[in-house]
Design a protein around this motif. Structure first.
Motif, short mmCIF file in Angstrom:
data_model
loop_
_atom_site.label_atom_id
_atom_site.label_comp_id
_atom_site.label_asym_id
_atom_site.label_seq_id
_atom_site.Cartn_x
_atom_site.Cartn_y
_atom_site.Cartn_z
N TYR A 153 -1.94 -5.86 4.97
CA TYR A 153 -2.31 -5.54 4.12
C TYR A 153 -3.56 -5.20 3.98
O TYR A 153 -4.22 -4.91 3.56
CB TYR A 153 -1.50 -5.25 2.68
N ASP A 154 -4.49 -6.00 3.01
CA ASP A 154 -5.81 -6.28 2.99
C ASP A 154 -6.31 -6.56 4.29
O ASP A 154 -7.34 -5.52 4.11
CB ASP A 154 -5.59 -8.05 2.43
N ARG A 194 -5.07 6.99 -5.20
CA ARG A 194 -6.22 6.68 -5.01
C ARG A 194 -7.19 7.93 -5.45
O ARG A 194 -8.21 7.60 -6.16
CB ARG A 194 -6.08 7.11 -3.58
N ILE A 242 0.67 -1.34 0.20
CA ILE A 242 -0.03 0.46 -0.29
C ILE A 242 0.84 1.23 -0.07
O ILE A 242 1.67 1.37 0.43
CB ILE A 242 -0.91 0.06 0.97
N ASP A 261 -9.92 3.67 2.11
CA ASP A 261 -9.39 4.36 0.92
C ASP A 261 -8.60 5.30 2.12
O ASP A 261 -8.03 6.73 1.64
CB ASP A 261 -9.77 4.93 0.46
N ARG A 270 -6.65 -2.45 5.43
CA ARG A 270 -7.46 -1.69 3.55
C ARG A 270 -8.58 -2.43 4.03
O ARG A 270 -10.08 -1.50 3.87
CB ARG A 270 -6.80 -2.68 1.93
#
Length: 441
Positions: free
Chosen positions: A373-374, A317, A161, A382, A377
């Motif tokens: 990371y997932d 983003r 990320i 965001d 997230r």
């Protein structure tokens, strides 16, 4: 968009990473767009990732990705015509849910190739995943009888990320096939295939790629002519996008589905930047898909990388922003206009660290950062700008393993308070404890 998880246990498995969850005893299913899929120990799609399905930024008017897409399509429409019509057909609304056969097997990707790993892909189950590249549709389109086509759409990969990486991005892939009478129109004495290869019985020949200059089934003349066409066409595309003065270079590369293969780099802002990968399609792929007597080239490029370079967009983003201050900068403009993104406003960054001890079953070398990371997230959404692995530590006495990550939070449209960041950060800590059985330090 319909997203239904047919049991709470499956929802927990998907949200908190199947790898570390207890598998349900009964068969459970995931329903996406009115279609049910059996969940298994490969299932690692998350509700956050599924929420991006159907957004199709590459088709959204005034989005910079759509503008770059149209510029690429226009280049191919103008450069290749057949009896006054565009020679390339465009497929930009193909379903992103594909089979492992489409995504890997049809493209000769070995079973042990790292691109198949759960840490790299979003799997619905062991047989179905969110496509990791648009090339996943190559064989089905060849099988339908097409010879020249562009495939454009969203692709999904588990990744780090930061400002240039996002789990969903957009690609343009292309294939161009030619028969002998097309390739050697001016030299009918030349052949595409070596004498040992019989196009009528292609399975009797074992194609090899030990020669770096060509596949064993192809003649050197055919390979070199296709290479020249491919490189000229792609340099023309780069000139159409970045101007005729842009410096470029070719770098030899390896892809399982092409040989020989190259990457094209351009000199951009005092650095060499890769813009695409390409090569001569492996003949085994063509044989399996139908065209036994043709040779083909293929290439793939990422729209985000091009759009960020062309329009000086600093954060990936922003492509997903619905803020009018962003979109109006690309609104009702000539698609070839030179546009430089101007920040609507700059909001401060909040940074929080998270450190945890790993359970005895994991080590600093076996823990998958992409799993973490997932999770970040999913919880932070965001407003998570970047996650960095800050430190690895092994206690000298207890031999316990510890990891520390820095999480940077920044909203694109308003100022975040430290209090609300702390609340999200605590939720991430709690989720990490439940998902990975870690102990927060």
């Amino acid at each position: 968009m319909t997203i239904i998880f047919r049991s709470n246990r499956v929802f927990a498995c998907i949200l908190h990473r199947c790898k570390y969850s207890t598998a349900p005893k009964s068969v459970s299913t995931v329903q996406i767009n009115q279609k049910e899929f059996v969940a298994d120990d490969y299932t690692n799609v998350t509700p956050k990732i599924i929420s991006y399905l159907g957004r199709n930024l590459h088709l959204q008017k005034d989005n910079p990705l759509s503008i770059v897409r149209q510029r690429i399509v226009n280049y191919f429409y103008k450069s290749f015509t057949l009896r006054g019509n565009p020679a390339f057909s465009v497929y930009d609304n193909l379903s992103p849910i594909v089979t492992t056969k489409q995504n890997f097997d049809d493209l000769l990707i070995p079973l042990d190739h790292p691109s198949r790993a759960k840490s790299d892909c979003y799997y619905v189950n062991k047989d179905v995943l969110f496509r990791a590249h648009m090339t996943a549709h190559q064989s089905e389109l060849l099988r339908s009888g097409l010879d020249n086509f562009l495939m454009i759409g969203d692709v999904y990969r588990r990744d780090e990320i930061d400002s240039t990486h996002f789990p969903v991005f957009h690609q343009v892939d292309a294939v161009r096939t030619q028969r002998k009478e097309e390739l050697f129109a001016d030299h009918p004495d030349l052949e595409i295939f070596e004498p040992a290869f019989d196009p009528e019985n292609p399975h009797k020949f074992t194609n090899t790629i030990t020669d770096p200059s060509k596949q064993s089934c192809h003649t050197l003349e055919a390979t070199k002519l296709m290479e020249a066409q491919l490189k000229n066409h792609l340099i023309g595309l780069v000139h159409a996008l970045f101007g005729k003065d842009v410096k470029h270079r070719w770098v030899e590369a390896y892809f399982p589905f092409t040989h020989p293969s190259w990457e094209l780099e351009i000199f951009y802002e005092n650095n060499w930047m890769e813009v695409l990968g390409c090569g001569i399609v492996r003949n085994e792929i063509l044989v399996s898909a139908g065209p036994n007597n043709s040779i083909a080239y293929a290439f793939g490029l990422g729209l985000e990388r091009l759009a960020m370079a062309l329009y000086k967009i600093p954060d990936i983003r922003l492509m997903w922003s619905t803020d009018s201050g962003f979109l109006t900068q690309f609104q009702e403009k000539d698609i070839d206009a030179k546009i430089t993104y101007k920040p609507v406003s700059s909001y401060p960054q909040c940074k929080n660290d998270i450190s945890f001890w790993l359970p005895p079953t994991l080590s600093i070398d076996t823990f998958m950062s992409n799993d973490f990371y997932d999770l970040v997230r999913d919880i932070g959404g965001d407003i998570v700008e970047q996650v960095k692995l800050k430190d690895k530590f092994v206690h000298p006495k207890t031999k316990k393993h510890s990891l520390c990550y820095s999480i940077m939070y920044r909203h694109l449209e308003r100022t975040l308070t430290q209090a609300e960041v702390n609340e999200v950060h605590k939720a991430i800590e709690k989720a990490a404890v439940e998902a990975f059985n870690v102990v927060i330090r």
